[in-house]
Design an enzyme around this catalytic site. Structure first.
Site, PDB file in Angstrom:
ATOM      1  N   ASP A 102      -2.652 -10.605  -2.387  1.00  0.00           N
ATOM      2  CA  ASP A 102      -3.201 -10.115  -1.123  1.00  0.00           C
ATOM      3  C   ASP A 102      -4.656  -9.711  -1.375  1.00  0.00           C
ATOM      4  O   ASP A 102      -5.001  -9.251  -2.467  1.00  0.00           O
ATOM      5  CB  ASP A 102      -2.382  -8.910  -0.644  1.00  0.00           C
ATOM      6  CG  ASP A 102      -2.780  -8.437   0.741  1.00  0.00           C
ATOM      7  OD1 ASP A 102      -2.039  -8.739   1.699  1.00  0.00           O
ATOM      8  OD2 ASP A 102      -3.823  -7.767   0.873  1.00  0.00           O
ATOM      9  N   HIS A 159       0.815  -1.229   0.000  1.00  0.00           N
ATOM     10  CA  HIS A 159       0.000   0.000   0.000  1.00  0.00           C
ATOM     11  C   HIS A 159       0.845   1.275   0.000  1.00  0.00           C
ATOM     12  O   HIS A 159       0.315   2.361  -0.269  1.00  0.00           O
ATOM     13  CB  HIS A 159      -0.917   0.051   1.225  1.00  0.00           C
ATOM     14  CG  HIS A 159      -1.941  -1.034   1.270  1.00  0.00           C
ATOM     15  ND1 HIS A 159      -2.769  -1.315   0.207  1.00  0.00           N
ATOM     16  CD2 HIS A 159      -2.271  -1.923   2.259  1.00  0.00           C
ATOM     17  CE1 HIS A 159      -3.568  -2.329   0.544  1.00  0.00           C
ATOM     18  NE2 HIS A 159      -3.282  -2.714   1.770  1.00  0.00           N
ATOM     19  N   ASP A 212      -4.515 -12.898   3.300  1.00  0.00           N
ATOM     20  CA  ASP A 212      -5.744 -12.434   3.942  1.00  0.00           C
ATOM     21  C   ASP A 212      -6.991 -12.718   3.108  1.00  0.00           C
ATOM     22  O   ASP A 212      -8.085 -12.308   3.486  1.00  0.00           O
ATOM     23  CB  ASP A 212      -5.654 -10.953   4.335  1.00  0.00           C
ATOM     24  CG  ASP A 212      -4.857 -10.118   3.362  1.00  0.00           C
ATOM     25  OD1 ASP A 212      -4.670 -10.565   2.216  1.00  0.00           O
ATOM     26  OD2 ASP A 212      -4.424  -9.013   3.743  1.00  0.00           O
ATOM     27  N   HIS A 237      -6.283  -7.276  -0.366  1.00  0.00           N
ATOM     28  CA  HIS A 237      -6.461  -5.832  -0.548  1.00  0.00           C
ATOM     29  C   HIS A 237      -5.786  -5.385  -1.845  1.00  0.00           C
ATOM     30  O   HIS A 237      -4.883  -6.064  -2.349  1.00  0.00           O
ATOM     31  CB  HIS A 237      -5.888  -5.095   0.667  1.00  0.00           C
ATOM     32  CG  HIS A 237      -6.506  -5.545   1.958  1.00  0.00           C
ATOM     33  ND1 HIS A 237      -5.867  -6.403   2.827  1.00  0.00           N
ATOM     34  CD2 HIS A 237      -7.725  -5.288   2.494  1.00  0.00           C
ATOM     35  CE1 HIS A 237      -6.670  -6.655   3.855  1.00  0.00           C
ATOM     36  NE2 HIS A 237      -7.798  -5.986   3.684  1.00  0.00           N
TER      37      HIS A 237
END
Ligand code: 3YP
Ligand code: ZN
Length: 383
Positions: free
Chosen positions: A178, A141, A266, A180
């Site tokens: 991931d 991120h 995740d 996200h």
């Protein structure tokens, strides 16, 4: 088959402080002191499982070194590095108010980047065939001028830029599994056709309103960012279909010299920060597809860097499965959980619709209207 493996005890010493998961502890507001979601435990337990099952004995341990300012500045602004440096004695936040760190965490973040840099160098220099960097803090991120979403610095993006500079790699594909959106990687390579940034994620979880299939890069980099936002509830069936219809065709069109994987766990069926249903079997199959693609396209060169994944009990089995595949272990370590027969693990129509929307964009990669990326193993970049 030699598989590099990075882990360092200091990765567990990056201190995200007392939080109720995401929220800073504050008894005045009823927020009881508890752990931050991004705490050492899940990752430490991956390492312990790798040791305990004997998988470590099949790996080639690589020692990380701290990344230098020069390396960090390949991606980040001097201002961001200065703010982290200024706060390194006290601890602070990496920029968005949701990325806390403790005293000395910048040194640990440097060691995390260095773990990816070392892994990439070992693969490119043929010391090992592929590698897994089990690092903390995560990185996907972080944007050039800020940390974000538990990330201090852009681990993979920095390692990519360093590899292009020191090893002259022509083109690199980053596959972000991931749950996200890999917004930081996307931002760094937005106008860069020599890095294909592919992200599979749960639709609009984090960052909010990010990772739409319509985000495709710009300028010379148009078409070389590809997002596949998947509906909540997507399990192994949906993910494997996404791999077959989007990720693998994109990689075959792009023909990278190196595949990097943002290996977040995740999207597992128990994760507290998302609502997907992957299992160790799903992660194993995804890894198998990526390893096979690397074998066909780039002499097997694939480097995984750990990102998120927060269920302390389940993540170790998911990550272990991926590392087994890298290491060519035929017999899977048994998964003691029973989530492969959850209802709707198989592909659902609304998941297929999301996959189709991304599938339509794959032909533009190196297509007639797109810029041609650098030749394979091109010359080192200036600077
Ligand atoms: C950051 C704030 C809310 C969700 C969280 C996501 C962190 C993560 O695992 N990113 O990959
Ligand atoms: Zn994540």
């Amino acid at each position: 088959m030699a598989t590099g493996y990075v882990y360092h005890e200091l990765y567990g010493w990056h201190d995200t402080g007392t939080h109720a998961g995401l929220v800073p502890a504050d008894p005045r507001r009823g927020v009881q002191p508890f752990r931050h979601f991004e705490n050492p435990e899940a990752k430490r337990r991956v390492h312990e499982l790798v040791v305990a099952t004997g998988l470590l004995d099949k790996l080639t341990r690589l020692a990380p070194r701290p990344a230098t300012d020069d390396e960090i500045l390949l991606v980040h602004t001097p201002g961001h590095l200065q703010r982290l440096t200024d706060a390194n004695d006290t601890g602070g936040d990496a920029g968005d108010g949701g990325s806390p760190f403790g005293r000395g965490s910048l040194d640990i973040a440097r060691l995390a980047i260095g773990g990816v840099v070392r892994s990439v160098e070992a693969v490119l220099d043929q010391e090992v065939d592929n590698a897994y960097a089990l690092i903390r803090p995560p990185g996907h991120h972080a944007v050039p001028d800020s940390g974000m979403g538990f990330c201090m610095l852009a681990n993979i993006a920095i390692a990519v830029q360093a590899a292009r500079r020191t090893r002259g790699v022509g083109r690199i594909a980053v596959v972000d599994i991931d749950v996200h959106h890999g917004n930081g990687t996307q931002t760094v390579f937005w106008e860069d056709r020599d890095v294909l940034a592919l992200s599979l994620h749960q639709d609009r979880v984090f960052p909010p309103n990010s990772g739409f299939v319509t985000e495709r890069g710009a300028g010379e980099g148009f078409g070389y960012t590809l997002n596949l936002p998947l509906p909540p509830g997507t399990g192994t069936g949906g993910y494997l279909e996404a791999m077959r219809r989007v990720v693998l065709p994109a990689l075959h069109r792009y023909r990278p010299d190196l595949i990097m994987v943002a290996a977040g766990f995740d999207a597992n069926a128990l994760d507290p920060l998302a609502r997907m249903m992957l299992t160790p079997r799903g992660y194993r199959e995804i890894a198998r597809m990526l390893v096979d693609a690397a074998a066909e396209l780039c002499d097997g060169r694939i480097v995984c860097a750990h990102e998120g994944g927060y269920d302390e009990a389940y993540v170790p089995f998911c990550a272990h499965a991926v590392i087994e595949v890298l290491a060519g272990v035929e017999e899977p370590f048994p998964d003691p959980f029973r989530f492969d027969n959850l209802g709707q693990q198989e592909l659902q129509p609304h998941q297929e619709a999301a996959i189709e929307a991304a599938e339509e964009l794959v032909d533009d990669i190196c297509g007639p209207d797109a810029g041609q990326p650098a030749p394979h193993d091109g010359p080192p970049l200036p600077g």
